[in-house]
Write a protein that holds these residues in place. Sequence first.
Motif, PDB file in Angstrom:
ATOM      1  N   GLU A  64       0.802  -1.218   0.000  1.00 40.27           N
ATOM      2  CA  GLU A  64       0.000   0.000   0.000  1.00 40.27           C
ATOM      3  C   GLU A  64       0.839   1.274   0.000  1.00 40.27           C
ATOM      4  O   GLU A  64       0.389   2.330   0.405  1.00 40.27           O
ATOM      5  CB  GLU A  64      -0.949  -0.002   1.208  1.00 40.27           C
ATOM      6  CG  GLU A  64      -0.257  -0.239   2.531  1.00 40.27           C
ATOM      7  CD  GLU A  64      -1.238  -0.320   3.695  1.00 40.27           C
ATOM      8  OE1 GLU A  64      -0.853   0.038   4.797  1.00 40.27           O
ATOM      9  OE2 GLU A  64      -2.399  -0.727   3.462  1.00 40.27           O
ATOM     10  N   THR A  66       2.737   4.508  -1.660  1.00 36.84           N
ATOM     11  CA  THR A  66       2.543   5.371  -2.828  1.00 36.84           C
ATOM     12  C   THR A  66       3.783   5.294  -3.714  1.00 36.84           C
ATOM     13  O   THR A  66       4.831   4.788  -3.299  1.00 36.84           O
ATOM     14  CB  THR A  66       2.353   6.835  -2.401  1.00 36.84           C
ATOM     15  OG1 THR A  66       3.554   7.268  -1.734  1.00 36.84           O
ATOM     16  CG2 THR A  66       1.167   6.998  -1.479  1.00 36.84           C
ATOM     17  N   TRP A  68       5.736   7.680  -4.588  1.00 33.01           N
ATOM     18  CA  TRP A  68       6.824   8.478  -4.027  1.00 33.01           C
ATOM     19  C   TRP A  68       7.550   7.724  -2.916  1.00 33.01           C
ATOM     20  O   TRP A  68       8.774   7.716  -2.864  1.00 33.01           O
ATOM     21  CB  TRP A  68       6.286   9.816  -3.483  1.00 33.01           C
ATOM     22  CG  TRP A  68       6.302  10.868  -4.542  1.00 33.01           C
ATOM     23  CD1 TRP A  68       5.282  11.198  -5.388  1.00 33.01           C
ATOM     24  CD2 TRP A  68       7.401  11.718  -4.908  1.00 33.01           C
ATOM     25  NE1 TRP A  68       5.677  12.194  -6.251  1.00 33.01           N
ATOM     26  CE2 TRP A  68       6.970  12.535  -5.970  1.00 33.01           C
ATOM     27  CE3 TRP A  68       8.705  11.865  -4.439  1.00 33.01           C
ATOM     28  CZ2 TRP A  68       7.796  13.481  -6.574  1.00 33.01           C
ATOM     29  CZ3 TRP A  68       9.530  12.813  -5.038  1.00 33.01           C
ATOM     30  CH2 TRP A  68       9.077  13.605  -6.089  1.00 33.01           C
ATOM     31  N   ILE A  69       6.794   7.116  -2.019  1.00 34.34           N
ATOM     32  CA  ILE A  69       7.439   6.392  -0.921  1.00 34.34           C
ATOM     33  C   ILE A  69       8.191   5.181  -1.466  1.00 34.34           C
ATOM     34  O   ILE A  69       9.350   4.942  -1.100  1.00 34.34           O
ATOM     35  CB  ILE A  69       6.399   5.971   0.139  1.00 34.34           C
ATOM     36  CG1 ILE A  69       5.825   7.219   0.824  1.00 34.34           C
ATOM     37  CG2 ILE A  69       7.027   5.048   1.172  1.00 34.34           C
ATOM     38  CD1 ILE A  69       4.731   6.942   1.816  1.00 34.34           C
ATOM     39  N   LEU A  72      11.340   6.545  -3.359  1.00 30.47           N
ATOM     40  CA  LEU A  72      12.415   7.015  -2.479  1.00 30.47           C
ATOM     41  C   LEU A  72      13.047   5.845  -1.738  1.00 30.47           C
ATOM     42  O   LEU A  72      14.259   5.777  -1.561  1.00 30.47           O
ATOM     43  CB  LEU A  72      11.888   8.050  -1.477  1.00 30.47           C
ATOM     44  CG  LEU A  72      11.483   9.402  -2.065  1.00 30.47           C
ATOM     45  CD1 LEU A  72      11.054  10.358  -0.964  1.00 30.47           C
ATOM     46  CD2 LEU A  72      12.634  10.015  -2.852  1.00 30.47           C
ATOM     47  N   VAL A 204      13.068   6.120   3.836  1.00 25.63           N
ATOM     48  CA  VAL A 204      12.645   7.464   3.420  1.00 25.63           C
ATOM     49  C   VAL A 204      13.208   8.504   4.391  1.00 25.63           C
ATOM     50  O   VAL A 204      13.700   9.561   3.984  1.00 25.63           O
ATOM     51  CB  VAL A 204      11.101   7.550   3.340  1.00 25.63           C
ATOM     52  CG1 VAL A 204      10.661   8.948   2.952  1.00 25.63           C
ATOM     53  CG2 VAL A 204      10.565   6.540   2.334  1.00 25.63           C
ATOM     54  N   HIS A 293       1.109   0.442  -4.121  1.00 22.73           N
ATOM     55  CA  HIS A 293      -0.308   0.105  -3.951  1.00 22.73           C
ATOM     56  C   HIS A 293      -1.025  -0.283  -5.239  1.00 22.73           C
ATOM     57  O   HIS A 293      -2.100  -0.875  -5.199  1.00 22.73           O
ATOM     58  CB  HIS A 293      -1.059   1.250  -3.256  1.00 22.73           C
ATOM     59  CG  HIS A 293      -1.085   2.530  -4.035  1.00 22.73           C
ATOM     60  ND1 HIS A 293      -1.969   2.765  -5.045  1.00 22.73           N
ATOM     61  CD2 HIS A 293      -0.323   3.643  -3.942  1.00 22.73           C
ATOM     62  CE1 HIS A 293      -1.769   3.978  -5.544  1.00 22.73           C
ATOM     63  NE2 HIS A 293      -0.771   4.530  -4.892  1.00 22.73           N
TER      64      HIS A 293
END
Lengths: 622, 75
Positions: A64, A66, A68-69, A72, A204, A293
Amino acid sequence: MIGWSGHLASTLPTRLALEATPLAHLRPLDIAVIAIYFAMVLWIGFYLKGQSNTGEEFFLAGREMTAWIAGLSFVSANLGSLELMGWAGSAYQYGILATNWYWIGAIPAMIFLGSVMMPFYYVSKTHSVPGYLDLRYGGEARSVAAIAFATEMILMSGVNMFAMAVVMKVVLGWNINFSIIVSSVAVALYVGLGGLRSAIFNEVLQFVLIWGGALLVPILGLYQAGGWGGLKTRIVTNLHTDSYFHLWRDTGSFAANPMGVHWTGIVFGLGFVISFGYWTTDFLVVQRVLAAHDLRAARMAPIIGSFFKMATPFIVIMPGLLGLVLLQNPDGSRRVLVGEDVTAACTLNSAGQVIDPASCSTAMGRTNLSPEQRAKVLAGGPSAELHTYNQALPLMMVRYLGPGLLGLGITALIAGFMSGMAGNVSAFSTVWAYDIYKPLIYKNGSDSHYVLVGRLSIVIGVIVSIGAAYLVQQFHGIMDYVQALFSIFVAPLLAAILFGMFWKRATRWAGFLGLFLGILFSAGLFLWVKLDPSRLAVVALSPDAKPMAENVFRALWAFCFAAIVIVVVSLFTKPKPVAELDGLVYGATQLPTEEWVPLYKREWFWAVVVGVIFVALNILVW
Amino acid sequence: MHGARIPIWFFIGLLLTIYGAMIFAHGCYEAITGDYAAGVQLTRLHAPIWWGGTLLLLGLVYLAKFRPGKSNERR
């Protein structure tokens, strides 16, 4: 191997007894900064424990994250201690050539992963890369890949521990054992509690800390050097060559560049085999993307990561280059860094005298140390301490960062080391639980049983990797060692994955034998050169080749060997029916249609943007 | 379930805020007293003030944007 282990055992007590003069003394503010980081990490681990109860939550962060996460985390999993210290040291040794490992050695592979390969990993719903091999080829290939990968992860985790201990020893004078124990306990706690989600959160966090803590060093260094032009002038004046500033110009022959590599090795060995092998098949990084996700986020994550990967040389390569001319000895002369072998040969006794002056003198003869500096080292004394390439970055930090900022810089390094370890052990635990323990040891356990096995394997993995940490000290440079691992394990794996994903004809036995024999071939080449270093000229195709070139070419030959085995065996064995390849192989898979999104949200648009910047940067520093 | 979670960006904002405030405050102290750490180069540039200030501002923005109960970004 027995002789090598014996040598290690005999030198270990001497090495552990070394008492380096610390480069800096932490003030209470610095200690507070480090303590707050540890508190935050443990808080995150305990906070996420309640969200890591099922197998999917613990091993895949609940799928789950995103884009971006995941992106990174994807790039951050590779931004550990090896990146920060190893490549700053490599930049000191080889100049901007080291940037190839960030650009051609990463960007094309990241784009390929996001644009082409990710759908197959994601649609197949595999939990790991060995899991994909299981679905595509069968249990034999999976077991080989899982065991090889688990071994690699433990060794890599040990490398991270060692690098962290070196920084703590050099900068703060901390005991090596103390650093290893503190870092491993923290990692075992926060990954054991929160699983992959905890590892990703901390990656992150580490990404932000590294940029916040390390970015100031090249900024201030460039200011002091008089900008990029001033740096070039100083290096040319001091070292009498501008080879340090060219990415490709001097790679037409092995002898023309300080790394001793040829462009064919960089393009095909590094840019294709090592890079694609690492970024598209190494489960350590692929696991982060599998946690996305949805498919679009999974495709976008590597593209997002590639932008930051392209920018990383500014905080890693630049300090190494700056260190070439800005680092100073206590007497104001230019400080020349040396290899680990030289510092080992020049070990001091408790009275501050070199134990074996003859070996030390011989070792220093291979360096650029001035005659005056060599005499000082042999005579002993406070201004005679030698520092290694891998210490370039911490030395630069101490030069520019005062109280608080130094604490932040050290915290960034610690975060990098711990995150690297966390990445290794979290990937190890997934592969151990799902690809080794479940199919080979205990098939019918409950979901909670495998989560428990995963948690325990993290603790055991950390303990085993502590032993591996000391092995690293035998190698000339940290990155040389890691590249050797890559080429042994990853090159044959890349062949198995690429043929499995893009050739319907590849068969069960071809995948297994290609992978297994490829690893044997690669390890054999490694040992062949290890036993007689003059054979490097054969592997790397030139008498002028240096160890880094050997790694690159060994990877290339291992890939070619594995590819030939896969093709030949496939032609003599029966392939799977096409119907069984749905979701696994290009041409046999109906990919899900994705909803319409604007241009700026499409992965291929950003892939083109990053591709254009990549080409422009290579031309800029040609 | 997801709605009760603290996003990673909040943790980052918290850490940046704390670090930024500490470094900025120490930079101000150094600038006022002239008590700089020995051996550190370029102290006249007062890096802790502008670097710490930047971290502090960035941290506050993240804290405000991703505080629990407010943001849509939960992961």
